[in-house]
Scaffold this motif. Sequence first.
Motif, short mmCIF file in Angstrom:
data_model
loop_
_atom_site.label_atom_id
_atom_site.label_comp_id
_atom_site.label_asym_id
_atom_site.label_seq_id
_atom_site.Cartn_x
_atom_site.Cartn_y
_atom_site.Cartn_z
N GLN A 38 0.81 -1.23 0.00
CA GLN A 38 0.00 0.00 0.00
C GLN A 38 0.84 1.27 0.00
OE1 GLN A 38 -3.68 -0.41 0.29
NE2 GLN A 38 -2.79 -2.37 -0.36
N GLY A 39 1.96 1.24 0.73
CA GLY A 39 2.70 2.49 0.81
C GLY A 39 3.94 2.43 1.69
N LEU A 40 4.51 3.62 1.89
CA LEU A 40 5.78 3.77 2.61
C LEU A 40 5.57 4.58 3.88
CD1 LEU A 40 7.96 4.67 -0.52
CD2 LEU A 40 7.73 2.42 0.59
N HIS A 41 6.45 4.40 4.81
CA HIS A 41 6.30 5.02 6.12
C HIS A 41 7.67 5.39 6.68
CE1 HIS A 41 6.28 4.71 10.57
NE2 HIS A 41 5.06 5.15 10.51
N PHE A 42 7.73 6.54 7.35
CA PHE A 42 8.90 6.80 8.18
C PHE A 42 8.46 7.58 9.41
CE2 PHE A 42 8.91 10.37 5.07
CZ PHE A 42 8.96 11.47 5.91
N HIS A 43 9.26 7.50 10.44
CA HIS A 43 9.02 8.30 11.65
C HIS A 43 10.40 8.67 12.15
CE1 HIS A 43 7.52 9.65 15.53
NE2 HIS A 43 8.35 8.82 16.14
N LEU A 44 10.72 9.97 12.14
CA LEU A 44 12.07 10.39 12.44
C LEU A 44 12.17 11.10 13.78
CD1 LEU A 44 13.22 11.90 9.00
CD2 LEU A 44 13.35 9.54 9.79
N ASN A 45 13.31 10.92 14.41
CA ASN A 45 13.65 11.71 15.60
C ASN A 45 14.05 13.10 15.15
OD1 ASN A 45 13.26 9.92 17.60
ND2 ASN A 45 15.38 9.22 17.70
N ARG A 46 14.35 13.92 16.11
CA ARG A 46 14.78 15.30 15.89
C ARG A 46 13.62 16.09 15.30
NH1 ARG A 46 20.84 13.92 13.77
NH2 ARG A 46 19.92 13.92 11.70
N TYR A 47 13.75 17.37 15.33
CA TYR A 47 12.63 18.21 14.90
C TYR A 47 13.04 19.11 13.75
CZ TYR A 47 10.45 16.36 19.06
OH TYR A 47 9.93 15.51 20.00
N SER A 48 13.73 18.51 12.79
CA SER A 48 14.14 19.27 11.61
C SER A 48 13.10 19.10 10.51
CB SER A 48 15.51 18.78 11.15
OG SER A 48 15.70 19.14 9.80
N THR A 49 12.49 20.23 10.11
CA THR A 49 11.50 20.12 9.03
C THR A 49 12.20 19.84 7.71
OG1 THR A 49 11.58 22.52 8.81
CG2 THR A 49 9.77 21.59 10.11
N GLN A 50 13.44 20.30 7.62
CA GLN A 50 14.18 20.04 6.39
C GLN A 50 14.45 18.55 6.22
OE1 GLN A 50 17.70 22.36 5.85
NE2 GLN A 50 18.25 21.25 3.99
N GLU A 51 14.86 17.90 7.30
CA GLU A 51 15.10 16.45 7.22
C GLU A 51 13.82 15.70 6.86
OE1 GLU A 51 18.85 16.22 10.36
OE2 GLU A 51 16.98 15.18 10.87
N ARG A 52 12.72 16.11 7.46
CA ARG A 52 11.44 15.45 7.13
C ARG A 52 11.13 15.63 5.65
NH1 ARG A 52 8.55 15.07 12.19
NH2 ARG A 52 10.27 14.90 13.64
N GLY A 53 11.32 16.85 5.18
CA GLY A 53 11.05 17.15 3.78
C GLY A 53 11.95 16.33 2.85
N MET A 54 13.21 16.21 3.25
CA MET A 54 14.14 15.42 2.44
C MET A 54 13.74 13.95 2.46
SD MET A 54 17.66 17.30 3.58
CE MET A 54 18.87 16.62 2.49
#
Length: 475
Positions: free
Chosen positions: A199-215
């Motif tokens: 169905q799809g892909l998933h991630f859950h990241l530490n830290r609070y960088s919006t740039q990292e999430r966007g990347m």
Amino acid sequence: MNTLPKLTPIVSPWMEDIIANKPLLEELIAEYGSPVNIINPKSMAANYGSFLSTLTDFGLSHGVFFARKANKCRAFAEQAAALGMGVDTASLQEYVQCLEMGIDPSRLIVTAAVKNAELIRQAVENGSTIILDNQDECVQVQAIAHRLGKQALVGFRLSGFQFGDEKQYSRFGFDLEDFLPFATEALTGSDTFGNLAYQGLHFHLNRYSTQERGMALGQCLDLASQLKKAGLDTKFIDIGGGFLMNYLQDQSQWEGFREALEKAMLNEIPPITFGNQGLGLFVHQGKIEGSLGVYPFWNDRPQGKFLNEVLSHRHHGGQRVGDLAASQKIEIRMEPGRSLLDQTGMTVARVAFRKRDSRGDWLVGLEMNMTQMLSGSADFLLDPFLISEEENAEEEVGVYFTGAYCLERDILLKRKVALSHLPEVGDLVAFVNTAGYMMHFFESSAHLFPLAANLVYQEEAGAKAQVHHFRQEVE
Ligand SMILES: *Cc1c(COP(=O)(O)O)cnc(C)c1O
């Protein structure tokens, strides 16, 4: 006394009403013991609305799944469903309880770090999406789905995203680089996993960088294009949780706190933390080093703003990742926990004693323990409210709150807190905005202390005079 830095929390009106009502709180504590947690799930609506407005600005099809684990009370899951959200479940118990509440299984996802056979069986049987973490899980879900004669709806958790020169480490998920060969071989090239429906892909990241999430989202979009060539259609990308919320009123207080902490550590002013702890900072050759290991309790990009920054990240400097997802008709899913619980809960405890320790500091013993308000980060940096009868215009006093566990380290807040006067025995102390993880994520029953009661605040509809109804929460 030198003035201690203040960290004034944002307090919503329903909390203010309760704090102003000492007789009511005394009644509750007489009935339920100390501390009590008071929750107001209705306040989730504003937080959800903030995310929704960003998602609709981007014209994205979307799914917001409340991360159930951020608070044990079922009322939050009920409220999430009533608001139209799904629920992200992380254990068999969380999952089954949501089913029992009547939440449609298509609106439940399973992200549990360890999934036992019964959880997998129930999720497959009911048709909830399971987020897979590793190949052993794929084998187990395949076997169970095959036995049931069903297709299991699955997404894959990914990690190892590339942020500049750094490949981010996580113990969770499939490595981004390994996933494409795995998926093309195992998911499409053979019938090894014939009962897994991608169905799809998933991630859950530490830290609070919006740039990292966007990347990370950009890297998932690239992967989705490659998977498409291999015949795997990505319906959603789930960008996990960890969206910021803001606890504090004032940026200058936040900065002032850090300055004061550094000065205290350099012995320029008396300690402002218990034992002069650095909360992640330390002194090396007369200089402050390390990084403050606390949640960014003050920040200027809570909820929907944070999401907007993530979705506005320009993929390889070009289009915004949110626009790319929208144009590729990929649903953006997310699993906020803490940030959906902003302004939805508080914890109130009774003062048991006051004393001076051998350093001359005031210790105020509360009828509660460290596990009943424990931050995953180095400290919970919000000023509590003293609820007491008399304000004799006495001198301000700095105190440490101590708890009921027989541990030297049962200090409820590492910070020395400035109070308008020394509390009396029987006074109450309210800690606000504790619903997200703080009130009972780590709660234990050492010394056979009972777990704190959780009470649901209900406003009388339309009533002018505040009437409070409390319903005890069943977990
Ligand atoms: C904990 C967790 C969340 C929620 O995180 P918050 O910081 O509460 O928003 C979402 N997804 C996964 C997989 C998690 O482990």
